[in-house]
Design an enzyme around this catalytic site. Sequence first.
Site, PDB file in Angstrom:
ATOM      1  N   LEU A 174      -2.176  -2.792   5.507  1.00 53.84           N
ATOM      2  CA  LEU A 174      -3.116  -1.932   5.649  1.00 53.84           C
ATOM      3  C   LEU A 174      -2.502  -0.414   6.111  1.00 53.84           C
ATOM      4  O   LEU A 174      -1.213  -0.192   6.412  1.00 53.84           O
ATOM      5  CB  LEU A 174      -3.715  -2.694   7.437  1.00 53.84           C
ATOM      6  CG  LEU A 174      -4.154  -4.307   7.388  1.00 53.84           C
ATOM      7  CD1 LEU A 174      -4.273  -4.242   8.338  1.00 53.84           C
ATOM      8  CD2 LEU A 174      -5.645  -3.703   6.208  1.00 53.84           C
ATOM      9  N   ASP A 175      -3.282   0.419   6.417  1.00 58.81           N
ATOM     10  CA  ASP A 175      -3.237   2.049   6.505  1.00 58.81           C
ATOM     11  C   ASP A 175      -2.845   1.930   7.877  1.00 58.81           C
ATOM     12  O   ASP A 175      -3.211   0.838   8.868  1.00 58.81           O
ATOM     13  CB  ASP A 175      -4.491   3.175   7.336  1.00 58.81           C
ATOM     14  CG  ASP A 175      -5.243   3.113   5.751  1.00 58.81           C
ATOM     15  OD1 ASP A 175      -4.330   2.461   4.922  1.00 58.81           O
ATOM     16  OD2 ASP A 175      -6.858   3.664   5.486  1.00 58.81           O
ATOM     17  N   LYS A 176      -1.893   3.314   8.910  1.00 58.28           N
ATOM     18  CA  LYS A 176      -1.113   3.024   9.836  1.00 58.28           C
ATOM     19  C   LYS A 176      -2.028   3.106  11.152  1.00 58.28           C
ATOM     20  O   LYS A 176      -1.625   2.347  12.104  1.00 58.28           O
ATOM     21  CB  LYS A 176      -0.056   4.884   9.778  1.00 58.28           C
ATOM     22  CG  LYS A 176       0.428   4.690  10.713  1.00 58.28           C
ATOM     23  CD  LYS A 176       0.732   6.237  11.280  1.00 58.28           C
ATOM     24  CE  LYS A 176       1.133   6.660  12.383  1.00 58.28           C
ATOM     25  NZ  LYS A 176       1.851   8.192  12.008  1.00 58.28           N
ATOM     26  N   HIS A 206      -8.368   3.544   1.262  1.00 55.54           N
ATOM     27  CA  HIS A 206      -9.104   4.798   2.703  1.00 55.54           C
ATOM     28  C   HIS A 206     -10.834   3.468   1.850  1.00 55.54           C
ATOM     29  O   HIS A 206     -12.007   5.122   2.603  1.00 55.54           O
ATOM     30  CB  HIS A 206      -9.183   5.659   2.446  1.00 55.54           C
ATOM     31  CG  HIS A 206      -7.878   5.880   3.140  1.00 55.54           C
ATOM     32  ND1 HIS A 206      -7.283   7.467   2.194  1.00 55.54           N
ATOM     33  CD2 HIS A 206      -6.776   5.527   3.628  1.00 55.54           C
ATOM     34  CE1 HIS A 206      -6.191   7.588   4.027  1.00 55.54           C
ATOM     35  NE2 HIS A 206      -5.663   6.628   3.420  1.00 55.54           N
TER      36      HIS A 206
END
Length: 235
Positions: free
Chosen positions: A67-69, A165
């Site tokens: 997962l993105d930060k 994204h």
Amino acid sequence: MQLLDVPQLTADEILARVLHRDGLMLIIDKPAGLPVHRGPKGGANLEASFDALCFGLPRPPVLAHRLDKDTSGCLVLGRHRKATASLGLLFKHGKIGKTYWTVVEGGPAEDEGTIDMPLGRLNAERGWWQKPDPEGQKAITNWKVMGRGDGFTWLAMEPVTGRTHQLRVHSAATGWPIFGDNIYGNGPRFGEPKLHLHSREIVVPISRNKEPVRVVAPAPPHMHEKLRACGWNGE
């Protein structure tokens, strides 16, 4: 004011974030603001706390996806090599159901729909950043309105494909960027508000002779205010 990154989780803190555990995998509730991997400059990251998650096995679990930060919520870890390989194939072939909660600025006129918009890399310098690109990789997102507020909409978004994204670019390019998005939306480069993107539910068909494992992660505190304004009842 610059928002400080989330500090390294202690053993107790990451144990408290375990949502599901079986012999093959763990599903944990990732906090927003903490990267899953160690960056080139070091710093706090989720993997550095995995030693606390062995639960009797000789090695710590490993990431089955990422997962993105700035994204919170359900994150799947494989507990041993064979399980991690199986999970990797399930993710690769789109067999794992993923539902994200987002709060977007503005919002769609309809109550549900599908975004079919190929994505490609923005440029070499920006690394992971993406853009709509007719020649890019196929990217499809299903979405449904969960509630509406004054200038904001609460959506459940299901990425059919798993591009980097994807939800952030699809939302922004469709005219309703995710609130707090500092890359594709109108969020500040530093500081509040945090990205309102949360991995709410994941459905993993890990065993052939059992029902899929379905796990829900609680909405993170930083999203409560906007979710309530859109009709969320706190569950």
